[in-house]
Design a protein around this motif. Structure first.
Motif: not given
Ligand SMILES: NC(=O)c1ccc[n+]([C@@H]2O[C@H](COP(=O)([O-])OP(=O)(O)OC[C@H]3O[C@@H](n4cnc5c(N)ncnc54)[C@H](OP(=O)(O)O)[C@@H]3O)[C@@H](O)[C@H]2O)c1
Length: 244
Positions: A17-18, A151, A186, A189
């Motif tokens: 979706s992204s 992360y 994207t 970020n």
């Protein structure tokens, strides 16, 4: 003959979706694959769906941070020749302020979901012999940038898990590999509050920051027969960032 051709392959793309996942789905479809795309936001998932060339594609909205979403996706998935696991999330918390729930949130989507979903697909016999699985991790897994503990460690756990997945599934001819991108432009970020950080970070990329297409092209290689002898590998894809 084009060794990168994906005709006849059905590929599950998470995070479609992204960003990187969306571009990956579009690029895979352009190489002849039939895409099964998934993400949480059904509206944006449908936008991606509308951009897929060819026919036969499908979408399944699912939240992969819990068992029910993964189970629903594994049940809905057709027989697969591959998966591009592009879903993921990032948050920045200095060690002193890091709380268990933040750590768990990132581990759920960046580490637990890719590994548990793969297990569920394998158990349900949805992975065809010769299937290729590619997992989008991050160069953060190999470095120690302040504030990235949750992360980086969630992605490092993914890298380790994929090596085991590769050896466990090799007897069925199934391959599993990791791509570790550096900074890619994207929605993850490219936000107003990170614009200055990104401009600074871009200076440390000899070839400049990456585009979603750069990762999608590496995914095509991993899913195609061109990489049929490659498994358990970790590809650093960072425009030379780790050289300097
Ligand atoms: N961009 C970079 O600089 C960069 C660098 C290295 C690695 N990566 C990695 O590349 C991957 C893609 O990142 P991106 O930049 O494309 O990010 P993005 O644009 O924010 O996209 C993230 C995707 O993950 C999905 N997702 C997040 N949480 C989910 C959940 N609980 N269940 C299901 N789907 C979920 C999102 O779905 P919804 O939007 O529908 O919720 C979205 O499709 C991530 O694994 C990221 O860690 C990115």
């Amino acid at each position: 003959m084009n060794p990168f051709d994906l005709s006849g392959k059905t590929i599950l793309v998470t995070g479609a979706s992204s960003g990187i996942g969306r571009q990956t789905a579009i690029s895979l479809a352009s190489m002849g694959a039939t895409a099964v795309i998934t993400g949480r936001d059904e509206g944006r998932l449908k936008e991606t769906f509308g951009q897929l060339g060819g026919t036969g594609h499908s979408y399944v909205a699912a939240d992969l941070s819990g068992e029910s979403g993964m189970d629903a996706l594994a049940a809905a998935a057709p027989q697969l020749n591959g998966m591009a696991y592009c879903a993921g999330a990032v948050e920045y918390h200095p060690l002193k302020f890091l709380k268990r729930d933040k750590l768990e949130t990132l581990f759920h989507i960046n580490s637990f979901a890719p590994t548990l979903l793969t297990g569920k697909l394998a158990r349900a016999k949805k992975l065809e012999r010769g299937a290729s699985l590619v997992f989008v991790s991050s160069i953060a897994s190999e470095s120690g940038v302040p504030g990235t503990l949750a992360y980086a460690s969630s992605k490092a756990a993914l890298n380790a898990a994929v090596r085991v997945i590769a050896s466990e599934l090799a007897p069925q001819g199934i391959r599993a590999n990791v791509i570790c991108p550096g900074i890619v432009q994207t929605p993850m970020n490219v936000t107003a509050d990170r614009a200055t950080d990104l401009a600074e970070a871009a200076k440390r990329y000899p070839l400049g920051p990456g585009q979603p297409e750069d990762v999608a092209n590496a995914v095509i290689f991993h899913l195609s027969d061109a990489s049929r002898w490659l498994t358990g590998n970790i590809m650093i894809l960072d425009g030379g960032h780790t050289l300097i």
